[in-house]
Write an enzyme that holds these catalytic residues in place. Structure first.
Site, PDB file in Angstrom:
ATOM      1  N   HIS A 194      42.462  33.826  42.985  1.00 23.53           N
ATOM      2  CA  HIS A 194      42.166  35.178  43.452  1.00 23.53           C
ATOM      3  C   HIS A 194      42.625  35.432  44.886  1.00 23.53           C
ATOM      4  O   HIS A 194      42.364  36.499  45.433  1.00 23.53           O
ATOM      5  CB  HIS A 194      40.666  35.437  43.330  1.00 23.53           C
ATOM      6  CG  HIS A 194      40.138  35.163  41.956  1.00 23.53           C
ATOM      7  ND1 HIS A 194      40.467  35.945  40.874  1.00 23.53           N
ATOM      8  CD2 HIS A 194      39.332  34.174  41.487  1.00 23.53           C
ATOM      9  CE1 HIS A 194      39.866  35.465  39.786  1.00 23.53           C
ATOM     10  NE2 HIS A 194      39.182  34.389  40.139  1.00 23.53           N
TER      11      HIS A 194
ATOM     12  N   ILE B 141      44.651  37.818  41.097  1.00 23.00           N
ATOM     13  CA  ILE B 141      43.923  38.800  40.308  1.00 23.00           C
ATOM     14  C   ILE B 141      42.490  38.937  40.811  1.00 23.00           C
ATOM     15  O   ILE B 141      41.980  38.084  41.536  1.00 23.00           O
ATOM     16  CB  ILE B 141      43.914  38.407  38.821  1.00 23.00           C
ATOM     17  CG1 ILE B 141      43.254  37.036  38.629  1.00 23.00           C
ATOM     18  CG2 ILE B 141      45.336  38.425  38.252  1.00 23.00           C
ATOM     19  CD1 ILE B 141      43.092  36.612  37.175  1.00 23.00           C
TER      20      ILE B 141
ATOM     21  N   GLY C 203      36.958  38.267  37.343  1.00 20.09           N
ATOM     22  CA  GLY C 203      36.359  38.951  36.203  1.00 20.09           C
ATOM     23  C   GLY C 203      34.932  39.371  36.486  1.00 20.09           C
ATOM     24  O   GLY C 203      34.482  40.440  36.051  1.00 20.09           O
TER      25      GLY C 203
ATOM     26  N   ASP D 156      32.694  32.470  44.629  1.00 18.35           N
ATOM     27  CA  ASP D 156      33.758  32.077  43.703  1.00 18.35           C
ATOM     28  C   ASP D 156      35.070  32.015  44.466  1.00 18.35           C
ATOM     29  O   ASP D 156      35.795  32.998  44.557  1.00 18.35           O
ATOM     30  CB  ASP D 156      33.851  33.065  42.544  1.00 18.35           C
ATOM     31  CG  ASP D 156      34.894  32.646  41.505  1.00 18.35           C
ATOM     32  OD1 ASP D 156      35.621  31.662  41.755  1.00 18.35           O
ATOM     33  OD2 ASP D 156      34.973  33.303  40.458  1.00 18.35           O
TER      34      ASP D 156
END
Length: 285
Positions: free
Chosen positions: A195, A210, A213, A190
């Site tokens: 990110h 961030i 998830g 990912d």
């Protein structure tokens, strides 16, 4: 353009191929945070990070299907700004256990449902991952929230369910993350710049990059295995979560668990003083 239900609902994602080996599984486990501030010789660490007796961290089941999501950008009836996309919900079922330590697989997906949430649309993508011999390994449902795409007149969808009880949790597990955690996790596939790239994160409305998830998701799955399954990942059957807020790399993820039975665990996760995963349920064999 508004969502066109008649075109988008049931639309198929292009099939994608994926292969993994022991190194892939170990990198995934390290990216998910296995071994941080822990005894590196502990069996519960080595089972995910050492080829002698290696076991897959079961939440790895999202990784082979992830490339199929790229096809969402070209589905008929869906036109949206990718900057407005958020990962809202996730369901994973490990159909075949134990997960093989190497495999060649194909993932095929479709638009299972589209719900009108007013401020946005929740698009549910169902993806099935199958080995070359026809054995189904994983089923995933990715709940993708498209900000600003609601109001098209569709159904609002069922309530999230899996509400955590008001009583004290039966078990609590804390896992730290590292400041560079997202940079490590993204090596499992990912590579969304949200990110890693501060400028991209700012465009998405975040002060800094961030944590994925699905990295938080992996921490929750591992915590339940540790606290409720005798640290045996082969007992893991399925997990369903709702993502509430992102985690900042470096935060500690605290997973709270309530035993509904020997096989069903309700879960909430917190980090940075906030709930980050809610309405979660893990099913064990």
């Amino acid at each position: 353009m508004p969502i066109e239900l008649a075109k988008a609902l049931g639309a198929e994602l292009p099939a994608t191929r994926f292969s993994w080996n022991e190194d892939t599984l170990m990198l995934y486990a390290l990216g998910a945070g296995v071994g941080i501030n822990a005894d590196q010789t502990s069996p519960n660490i080595l089972q995910y990070t050492y080829e002698n007796g290696l076991k897959a961290l079961p939440t790895f089941g999202v990784v082979p299907s992830f490339p199929a999501l790229v096809g969402m950008m070209n589905l008929p009836g869906l036109s949206f700004n990718p900057m407005m996309l958020l990962h809202g919900e996730q369901y994973l079922e490990v159909v075949k256990r134990p997960i093989p330590t190497s495999a060649n697989v194909t993932s095929k997906g479709r638009v299972k449902a589209i719900f009108d949430k007013g401020k946005g649309a929740l698009v549910v993508l169902e993806v099935t991952t199958t080995q070359d011999d026809g054995t189904v390994l994983f089923t995933n449902e990715f709940g993708v929230f498209l900000r600003g795409e609601g109001g098209f007149g569709g159904e609002s969808g069922p309530p999230p369910g899996n509400e955590a009880p008001s009583r004290t949790p039966d078990a609590v597990v804390e896992y730290p993350t590292m400041p560079q955690q997202a940079l490590l996790y993204r090596l499992s596939g990912d590579k969304n710049p949200l990110h890693a790239d501060p400028a991209f994160a700012s465009m998405g409305g975040f002060a800094k990059p961030i944590l994925h998830g699905l990295c938080t998701f992996a921490n929750v799955g591992r915590a339940v295995i540790q606290a409720c399954a005798g640290d045996d990942p082969t007992r893991f059957r399925s997990i369903r979560v709702r993502f509430v807020r992102p985690v900042t790399p470096g935060d500690t993820i605290t997973t709270e668990m309530w035993r509904e039975s020997d096989h069903e665990i309700l879960v909430t996760a917190k980090a940075g003083g906030h709930t980050v995963i809610s309405n979660a349920k893990v099913t064990l064999a």
